[in-house]
Design a protein around this motif. Structure first.
Motif, PDB file in Angstrom:
ATOM      1  N   ILE A 277      41.918  21.828  29.340  1.00  0.00           N
ATOM      2  CA  ILE A 277      41.723  20.419  28.962  1.00  0.00           C
ATOM      3  C   ILE A 277      40.240  20.047  28.852  1.00  0.00           C
ATOM      4  O   ILE A 277      39.826  19.458  27.855  1.00  0.00           O
ATOM      5  N   PRO A 278      39.388  20.367  29.840  1.00  0.00           N
ATOM      6  CA  PRO A 278      37.991  19.922  29.706  1.00  0.00           C
ATOM      7  C   PRO A 278      37.128  20.768  28.780  1.00  0.00           C
ATOM      8  O   PRO A 278      36.078  20.299  28.338  1.00  0.00           O
ATOM      9  N   VAL A 279      37.538  22.005  28.474  1.00  0.00           N
ATOM     10  CA  VAL A 279      36.627  22.897  27.739  1.00  0.00           C
ATOM     11  C   VAL A 279      37.098  23.245  26.331  1.00  0.00           C
ATOM     12  O   VAL A 279      36.428  24.020  25.641  1.00  0.00           O
ATOM     13  N   PHE A 280      38.210  22.677  25.871  1.00  0.00           N
ATOM     14  CA  PHE A 280      38.721  23.085  24.568  1.00  0.00           C
ATOM     15  C   PHE A 280      37.739  22.847  23.428  1.00  0.00           C
ATOM     16  O   PHE A 280      37.600  23.708  22.546  1.00  0.00           O
ATOM     17  N   PRO A 281      37.035  21.710  23.360  1.00  0.00           N
ATOM     18  CA  PRO A 281      36.063  21.532  22.271  1.00  0.00           C
ATOM     19  C   PRO A 281      34.989  22.627  22.254  1.00  0.00           C
ATOM     20  O   PRO A 281      34.553  23.051  21.183  1.00  0.00           O
TER      21      PRO A 281
END
Length: 348
Positions: A277-281
């Motif tokens: 969730i926090p690192v997908f970009p």
């Protein structure tokens, strides 16, 4: 400063001098020098035990990684193709699967590029879990922990972040090869045209020929930027969920039983979701960077993505990534736990 007594050994005198000269807080951090044969034997026994424990962490992590690749690669393939395809090539994740199977059959359509992660996953996950255990040891030696030796969520996160540092040296080149082969599989070839790369080894050979080691390791900074915070969230969520699911006495609150394999599986699944969730970009930027030709930069990739579709352009394949995270990471931690259980039965 006091002088050595006649009966005092050189090692004992050195230990005493350290505590006489240095502040207590500093002296206590310096390893104790063995003062007798018995202490030397005891220290050697501890060193062997510690080394064996680290070897077990390496082996268990490697086996967990193989489980993760077998279960999660088809989801990862869909994610990467959605992240790197031109707009309009695919209408959905299911469209990626349908077109891949129609073009290459079931095996290649779902497992294109699997050789690179299978070859790299054993050292990759082995180093990750070894790095995590080492990170916990460093945290315990440099900060205050609870009387029972347990770590706080912040301390676990720090150990998890540390695990990504040695892992990046392995992850970055293998992921570079993996995503190149995955993207190559979606290219429509003209009649008689052959794919540019014949396999993982050929990818490495051509990349090295084109740009040397730097080309093979392209995306290392983006990989660490993804895996550092991702691993921190990964291990913190796993330990938190494990703690929440551990059976406890309703009166005393003390642990009253071992965690079941089903609970471990659930904790692993939750950890995978928490990681993505926090690192997908960042992962989207990494995939674009590692599959682009020519001289590209992280800043150029970010600007290009934002121009292409705003914030939404950083999240193609988010659904398949989360769908993969659940079974793949459940399989990872289940594999690690089963490997530890098997080694405990064999060696204890």
């Amino acid at each position: 400063m006091s002088s050595p007594t006649p009966s005092e050994s050189a090692a004992a005198a050195a230990n005493r001098k350290i505590h006489d000269v240095l502040p207590g807080a500093v002296a206590d951090k310096i390893p104790h020098i063995p003062e007798s044969k018995a202490e030397v034997k005891a220290d050697a026994k501890v060193a062997v035990s510690t080394g064996f424990t680290q070897l077990r962490s390496l082996a268990a992590g490697g086996f967990g990684g193989v489980c993760a690749v077998v279960v999660g690669h088809p989801f990862d393939l869909v994610k990467v193709r959605l992240q790197t395809a031109d707009k309009g090539v695919y209408s959905s994740a299911l469209d990626v699967v349908r077109k891949g199977i129609a073009k290459d059959g079931l095996r290649r359509g779902l497992y294109a590029g699997v050789s690179a992660p299978l070859v790299g996953v054993t050292p990759m996950f082995a180093v990750s879990f070894w790095g995590y255990d080492l990170g916990k040891s460093i945290v315990r030696s440099t900060s205050t922990v609870a009387p029972d030796g347990s770590l706080s969520i912040a301390q676990i996160s720090a150990a998890g972040f540390f695990s990504a540092i040695p892992m990046t040296a392995i992850t970055a080149p293998f992921e570079r090869v993996k995503v190149i082969l995955q993207v190559q599989g979606q290219k429509q070839l003209a009649p008689g045209e052959k794919p540019k790369y014949a396999g993982g080894v050929d990818v490495v050979r051509q990349l090295y020929k084109e740009g040397g080691v730097r080309s093979v390791f392209r995306g290392s900074v983006a990989t660490l930027a993804r895996d550092g915070p991702g691993s921190a969230a990964y291990f913190a969520a796993y330990e938190y969920i494990k703690k929440y699911l551990t059976p406890r006495d309703p009166i005393t609150g003390e642990t009253s039983g071992k965690l079941s394999l089903m609970a471990i599986t659930c904790a692993g699944a939750g950890a995978g979701v928490a990681m993505w969730i926090p690192v997908f970009p960042i992962d989207t930027v990494k995939s674009r960077l590692q599959t682009s030709e020519g001289n590209v930069t992280i800043g150029g990739i970010i600007r290009g993505l934002y121009k292409l579709g705003g914030v939404k352009a950083f999240f193609p394949g988010f659904g398949p990534a989360l769908a993969r995270a659940v079974p793949a990471n459940a399989a990872t931690f289940l594999g690690v736990e089963l490997a530890h259980q098997a080694m405990n039965k064999a060696f204890n």
